[in-house]
Design a protein around this motif. Structure first.
Motif, PDB file in Angstrom:
ATOM      1  N   ALA A  40       0.765  -1.328  -0.039  1.00  0.00           N
ATOM      2  CA  ALA A  40      -0.033   0.174   0.057  1.00  0.00           C
ATOM      3  C   ALA A  40       0.982   1.241  -0.246  1.00  0.00           C
ATOM      4  O   ALA A  40       0.701   2.093  -0.920  1.00  0.00           O
ATOM      5  N   ALA A  43       2.295   1.777  -3.390  1.00  0.00           N
ATOM      6  CA  ALA A  43       1.153   2.289  -4.126  1.00  0.00           C
ATOM      7  C   ALA A  43       1.201   3.693  -4.203  1.00  0.00           C
ATOM      8  O   ALA A  43       1.253   4.477  -5.400  1.00  0.00           O
ATOM      9  N   PHE A  44       1.303   4.361  -3.066  1.00  0.00           N
ATOM     10  CA  PHE A  44       1.253   5.906  -2.921  1.00  0.00           C
ATOM     11  C   PHE A  44       2.856   6.296  -3.562  1.00  0.00           C
ATOM     12  O   PHE A  44       2.602   7.406  -4.367  1.00  0.00           O
ATOM     13  N   TYR A  47       2.344   6.170  -7.271  1.00  0.00           N
ATOM     14  CA  TYR A  47       1.607   7.199  -7.857  1.00  0.00           C
ATOM     15  C   TYR A  47       1.992   8.741  -7.799  1.00  0.00           C
ATOM     16  O   TYR A  47       1.972   9.197  -8.864  1.00  0.00           O
ATOM     17  N   SER A  74       6.506   9.853   0.930  1.00  0.00           N
ATOM     18  CA  SER A  74       5.115  10.181   0.581  1.00  0.00           C
ATOM     19  C   SER A  74       4.658  11.388   1.116  1.00  0.00           C
ATOM     20  O   SER A  74       4.639  11.493   2.346  1.00  0.00           O
ATOM     21  N   ILE A  77       0.316   9.922   1.984  1.00  0.00           N
ATOM     22  CA  ILE A  77      -0.054   9.077   2.732  1.00  0.00           C
ATOM     23  C   ILE A  77      -0.730   9.644   4.128  1.00  0.00           C
ATOM     24  O   ILE A  77      -0.150  10.369   4.711  1.00  0.00           O
ATOM     25  N   TYR A 130      -5.396   4.271   3.950  1.00  0.00           N
ATOM     26  CA  TYR A 130      -4.712   3.996   2.801  1.00  0.00           C
ATOM     27  C   TYR A 130      -5.669   3.699   1.730  1.00  0.00           C
ATOM     28  O   TYR A 130      -5.723   4.383   0.552  1.00  0.00           O
ATOM     29  N   LYS A 133      -7.810   6.782   0.730  1.00  0.00           N
ATOM     30  CA  LYS A 133      -7.073   7.867   0.059  1.00  0.00           C
ATOM     31  C   LYS A 133      -6.831   7.450  -1.341  1.00  0.00           C
ATOM     32  O   LYS A 133      -6.679   8.049  -2.275  1.00  0.00           O
ATOM     33  N   LEU A 134      -6.316   6.217  -1.325  1.00  0.00           N
ATOM     34  CA  LEU A 134      -6.015   5.679  -2.604  1.00  0.00           C
ATOM     35  C   LEU A 134      -7.090   5.438  -3.699  1.00  0.00           C
ATOM     36  O   LEU A 134      -6.991   5.708  -4.844  1.00  0.00           O
ATOM     37  N   LEU A 137      -7.487   9.225  -5.209  1.00  0.00           N
ATOM     38  CA  LEU A 137      -6.251   9.449  -6.234  1.00  0.00           C
ATOM     39  C   LEU A 137      -6.618   8.727  -7.252  1.00  0.00           C
ATOM     40  O   LEU A 137      -6.589   9.494  -8.331  1.00  0.00           O
ATOM     41  N   LEU A 138      -6.951   7.205  -7.081  1.00  0.00           N
ATOM     42  CA  LEU A 138      -7.130   6.788  -8.422  1.00  0.00           C
ATOM     43  C   LEU A 138      -8.231   7.065  -9.069  1.00  0.00           C
ATOM     44  O   LEU A 138      -8.277   7.103 -10.438  1.00  0.00           O
ATOM     45  N   TRP A 142      -3.988   8.730 -12.888  1.00  0.00           N
ATOM     46  CA  TRP A 142      -2.807   8.546 -12.772  1.00  0.00           C
ATOM     47  C   TRP A 142      -1.960   8.418 -14.244  1.00  0.00           C
ATOM     48  O   TRP A 142      -2.703   7.985 -15.160  1.00  0.00           O
TER      49      TRP A 142
END
Length: 169
Positions: A40, A43-44, A47, A74, A77, A130, A133-134, A137-138, A142
């Protein structure tokens, strides 16, 4: 952690030492949680820094199992400072007692800690944060290092977080 498996007792024969008890799934649970946190966090990082996965290899900045240090790279996060203790708890055995059947060096030998309810609840909270937030963002999108771009709408539950959109059936 009553939700996992039975407790196993160990007493070195004739040692006179007190019995040591641990949950049979303790080591595996620690390791799987550490892997999930590491992925995870990465992943941040991917990104934020798509060039770290470009040119056919992973760049040195992302090739680590040090969870707290990775999270410091990051700015996205959530609750990074508040949850540092959770990352540190999983990081301590990530390259030693969790990953291998025994210590690689005698000097690395440590007693396997117990997976306490407070840590489990905090792990779930961190992963939910996480995931949430992901998902945001996604959804925004991206752009990868070689021109690939996209956005994703995640429905239902992911990493413990719930999407505000209903799951498609």
């Amino acid at each position: 952690m009553a939700a996992f498996s039975k407790i196993r007792n160990f007493e070195p024969e004739g040692s006179g030492e007190p019995t040591v008890s641990w949950d049979e799934t303790n080591k595996a649970t620690f390791l799987l949680c550490a892997f999930a946190l590491e992925n995870a966090i990465k992943a941040f990082l991917v990104y934020e820094h798509p060039d770290w996965v470009s040119d056919g290899y992973l760049h040195a900045e992302i090739c680590s199992h040090k969870l707290a240090a990775l999270s410091e790279k990051s700015v996205l996060i959530p609750y990074r400072n508040r949850d540092r203790w959770v990352l540190t708890a999983f990081e301590e055995g990530n390259e030693s007692w969790m990953r291998y059947p025994c210590s690689r060096l005698a000097s690395d030998l440590q007693i396997e800690p117990q997976f306490r309810d407070k840590l489990w609840g905090s792990y779930l909270r961190v992963m939910r944060g996480y995931g949430s937030k992901l998902m945001q963002l996604l959804h925004r999108g991206w752009r990868g290092p070689h021109g690939f771009a996209g956005s994703w709408d995640i429905t239902g539950e992911w990493l413990g977080a719930r999407s505000s959109k209903p799951a498609l059936r």
